[in-house]
Design an enzyme around this catalytic site. Structure first.
Site, PDB file in Angstrom:
ATOM      1  N   LYS A   1     -10.286   2.655  -1.823  1.00 42.46           N
ATOM      2  CA  LYS A   1     -10.408   2.027  -0.505  1.00 42.46           C
ATOM      3  C   LYS A   1     -11.698   2.441   0.179  1.00 42.46           C
ATOM      4  CE  LYS A   1      -7.554   1.495   3.704  1.00 42.46           C
ATOM      5  NZ  LYS A   1      -6.226   1.852   4.267  1.00 42.46           N
TER       6      LYS A   1
ATOM      7  N   GLU B   1       0.825  -1.207   0.000  1.00 44.66           N
ATOM      8  CA  GLU B   1       0.000   0.000   0.000  1.00 44.66           C
ATOM      9  C   GLU B   1       0.862   1.260   0.000  1.00 44.66           C
ATOM     10  OE1 GLU B   1      -3.683   1.880   2.656  1.00 44.66           O
ATOM     11  OE2 GLU B   1      -2.235   0.529   3.593  1.00 44.66           O
TER      12      GLU B   1
ATOM     13  N   CYS C   1      -5.721  -2.766   2.563  1.00 49.70           N
ATOM     14  CA  CYS C   1      -5.388  -2.698   3.986  1.00 49.70           C
ATOM     15  C   CYS C   1      -6.601  -2.861   4.907  1.00 49.70           C
ATOM     16  CB  CYS C   1      -4.604  -1.425   4.290  1.00 49.70           C
ATOM     17  SG  CYS C   1      -3.644  -1.513   5.830  1.00 49.70           S
TER      18      CYS C   1
END
Length: 291
Positions: free
Chosen positions: A116, A43, A153
């Site tokens: 995300k 990431e 993540c």
């Protein structure tokens, strides 16, 4: 029989910019030399993990999809090597900012962008200051080597995200990550929990999982995070088939037969026997039946 070789990479930050992109390219080339066809980088690999502190000057790190140097550079590398590359980057779109992932196919073309969805906000991980919640929904991408689901993540802690990608036909789940210790409690070590959660995604959906994490210690003023590496690949039963240590920069690879996994998944019947009519509470925050 459709066999695909995937790779998880792991690296420390060099401070940002070309030094980081050079290190990432070296890992991609090493993975391709080992036969990897889908290669995952961590990431926000272009820079230090800038979210440790709330600093307005770090908004300048954001780029549009069209202008991002990593996307431009790794599109050419993907075409040269014939590999699929999900590229994590800090996206600017008009006045909005996102923690995004550009999926580049093996011919260098852009399959699409995922933003995300789950944005954390805690000591050392002040992502809500920098990123809006993603608006793309959970996506899967058709690539030269299979249909991949990609999330980022904090998304990896939510089984709903993995299930949606699996329902949409993902044959592999990929999670670029930046996770380590807690600045206010360095003794807290979530590594085993982190791995166990994602191994559960693999096992529950019978889909292999690939996770790439940072390593090394990054300092921001009076804060620091030591990222615990431990990148790994799990098979469709949740068994770890390749894992890195906490410190090394490395490439991990594993080969999967996607057709054989599909036959196993069908035989288990976990998607056949689902009862979505009983899952309405998942649409609520408090577990009460959603209207």
């Amino acid at each position: 029989m459709r066999k695909v070789t995937v790779a998880a990479t792991q690296m420390r930050s060099r401070g940002g910019g070309d030094a980081n992109r050079d290190a990432a390219e070296a890992l991609v080339r090493a993975a391709a030399e080992q036969g990897a066809q889908i290669i995952l980088l961590q990431e926000l690999f272009e820079n230090n993990y800038f979210c440790q502190k709330q600093k307005p000057e770090y908004y300048a790190l954001a780029d549009t999809v069209e202008e991002n140097q990593a996307i431009q550079r790794f599109s050419a590398i993907a075409a040269e090597l014939g590999v699929v590359l999900p590229i994590s980057f800090y996206e600017m779109r008009n006045r909005a900012h996102y923690n995004s992932l550009a999926v580049i196919d093996a011919d260098g073309t852009l399959c699409g962008v995922y933003r995300k969805s789950h944005i954390p906000d805690g000591a050392g991980y002040s992502e809500k200051y920098y990123f809006s919640p993603g608006d793309t929904g959970f996506q899967v991408f058709d690539t030269a080597y299979g249909r991949i689901g990609c999330a980022v993540c904090w998304d990896q802690w939510f089984p709903e995200a993995a299930r949606i990608m699996a329902l949409r036909g993902a044959e592999l789940l990929l999670y670029p990550t930046a996770i380590g210790d807690e600045p206010l409690n360095p003794a807290l070590d979530s590594r085993d929990h982190w791995q166990t959660v994602m191994r559960g995604h693999a096992a529950a959906n019978l889909v292999p999982v690939v996770a790439s994490n940072r390593t090394g210690t990054e300092v921001e003023d009076d804060w620091q995070i030591t990222f615990y590496g431990s990148s790994f690949i799990a098979d469709e039963h949740g068994a770890v088939v390749a894992v890195a240590d906490r410190e090394s920069e490395c490439v991990l690879t594993a080969t999967f037969d996607l057709d054989a996994i599909d036959a196993t998944r069908n035989a288990w019947g976990v998607f056949r026997d689902r009862r979505p009519d009983l899952y309405r509470e998942l649409l609520s925050l408090d577990g009460e039946t959603a209207e």
